[in-house]
Design an enzyme around this catalytic site. Structure first.
Site, short mmCIF file in Angstrom:
data_model
loop_
_atom_site.label_atom_id
_atom_site.label_comp_id
_atom_site.label_asym_id
_atom_site.label_seq_id
_atom_site.Cartn_x
_atom_site.Cartn_y
_atom_site.Cartn_z
N THR A 1 36.20 -3.07 -8.16
CA THR A 1 36.04 -4.15 -9.06
C THR A 1 37.52 -5.00 -8.76
OG1 THR A 1 35.12 -3.24 -10.79
CG2 THR A 1 36.65 -4.80 -11.57
N ARG B 1 21.72 -1.96 -15.10
CA ARG B 1 22.81 -1.46 -15.82
C ARG B 1 23.81 -2.39 -15.88
NH1 ARG B 1 28.43 -0.71 -13.71
NH2 ARG B 1 29.28 1.21 -14.86
N VAL B 2 24.90 -2.35 -16.84
CA VAL B 2 25.91 -3.34 -17.13
C VAL B 2 27.03 -2.26 -17.46
CG1 VAL B 2 26.97 -5.40 -18.33
CG2 VAL B 2 24.31 -5.11 -17.91
N THR C 1 39.39 -1.21 -14.27
CA THR C 1 38.59 -0.89 -13.28
C THR C 1 38.26 0.78 -13.54
OG1 THR C 1 38.18 -0.39 -10.77
CG2 THR C 1 40.51 -0.60 -11.70
N THR D 1 35.09 3.99 -14.26
CA THR D 1 33.71 4.30 -14.74
C THR D 1 33.31 3.65 -15.90
OG1 THR D 1 34.77 6.32 -15.71
CG2 THR D 1 33.36 6.52 -13.75
#
Ligand code: ASP
Length: 312
Positions: free
Chosen positions: A174, A202-203, A225, A227
């Site tokens: 990210t 998925r978001v 940033t 999971t």
């Protein structure tokens, strides 16, 4: 006094696999993104413009998982998330699962400034962003061989049933920035391609205000940033702000406590945070986090793993 911090994600290439040339390239990219934001802050510009400029630089750079160089879904598509927030007004804008705008952070900012909504997705978002005359690119612009290879390896692994031994760099990443300007206004911006081979639709946490992106002049600005599902379920960024406002914790205490707690729930990653005064903090519980900051003294610092910061 102004200050800025950036991250290029917790999906770092392992230290042993990062040769000196690649190490230098990552530091140079981080410095360039810091410079883009810092140039605005030293001229008296707004934190919101500084985080936008820093994130655009990282989105344009194929080393990081956002914009050009974003990861693919398991269906081979590109679905990008981005979020931005202004600490003075608590205005926020975000987009989820989009592919088209060259700089997804500009899409999030257009949502914030011109849509009358906070979070947009789907065809309506794309129609709105075209009306806003953002620069659009085809999928080939965002596509890089490295990310295609990572997708194919992961799909083959899933088909074979072998355990997941991928490095952080092959899993996710990210980019993000937080800043404080001369007026004391805070801002945060985050942009991502998400997790490699994620389920289409998925978001992640990036466009979820209060999870991956948050700014409030009274407490802090944050970009995360890691999971994303865990960061969403524990409202990571809002939790840090709440600890500062209600529990009297310092930014440093609140940010490092939350990152340690997330680790116990399977949340690998890190964040960058800045408050109304003092230096930014950049805690992480992963092997590394591409990161950098410039404090009031104007000295650039960048780092990748747990080594000392490189001054520039
Ligand atoms: N947080 C991002 C997501 O879940 C991924 C990352 O930062 O590595 O989409």
């Amino acid at each position: 006094m102004p200050a800025i911090a950036i991250h290029g994600g917790a999906g770092t290439i392992p230290a042993a696999a990062l040769n000196p040339a690649a190490t230098d390239a990552h530091h140079a990219s981080l410095r360039a993104a810091l410079a883009a934001g810092w140039a605005i802050l030293v001229k008296g510009g707004a934190a919101l413009d500084a985080v936008t400029a820093a994130v655009m630089a990282l989105e344009d750079d194929p080393l990081f998982n956002a914009g050009h160089g974003a990861v693919f879904t398991s269906g081979g598509t590109l679905e990008m998330d981005a979020g931005i927030m202004a600490g003075r007004t608590r205005q926020a804008g975000a987009v989820a699962g989009i592919c088209g705008p060259k700089n997804p952070i500009l899409a999030a900012r257009a949502v914030m400034e011109h849509s009358g909504t906070v979070l947009m997705a789907g065809q309506g978002a794309m129609d709105f962003l075209r009306e806003q005359r953002l620069e659009f690119m085809g999928a080939d612009y965002f596509t890089t061989k490295r990310r295609l290879d990572a997708l194919h390896l992961e799909l083959a692994r899933r088909a074979s049933g072998a355990p997941d031994t991928r490095s952080d760099a092959d899993r996710h990443g990210t980019v993000g920035a937080v800043a404080r300007d001369i007026e004391g206004d805070l801002a945060a911006a985050t942009s991502t391609g998400g997790m490699t081979a994620k389920r289409p639709g998925r978001v992640g946490d990036t466009p979820i205000i209060g999870a991956g992106t948050f700014a409030d002049n009274a407490s802090c600005a944050i970009s995360t940033t890691g999971t994303g599902e865990v960061f969403i379920r524990y409202s990571a960024a809002a939790e840090i702000s709440a600890r500062i406002r209600h529990a009297g914790q310092t930014l440093e205490q609140a940010a490092s406590t939350v990152i340690a707690e997330l680790a116990t729930h399977g949340g690998d990653g890190g964040l960058i945070a800045i408050g109304p005064a003092g230096p930014p903090v950049l805690p992480f519980n992963s092997n590394g986090m591409y990161r950098g900051f410039v404090n009031e003294d104007g000295v650039f610092h960048t780092a990748i793993h747990r080594e000392a910061y490189r001054p520039a």
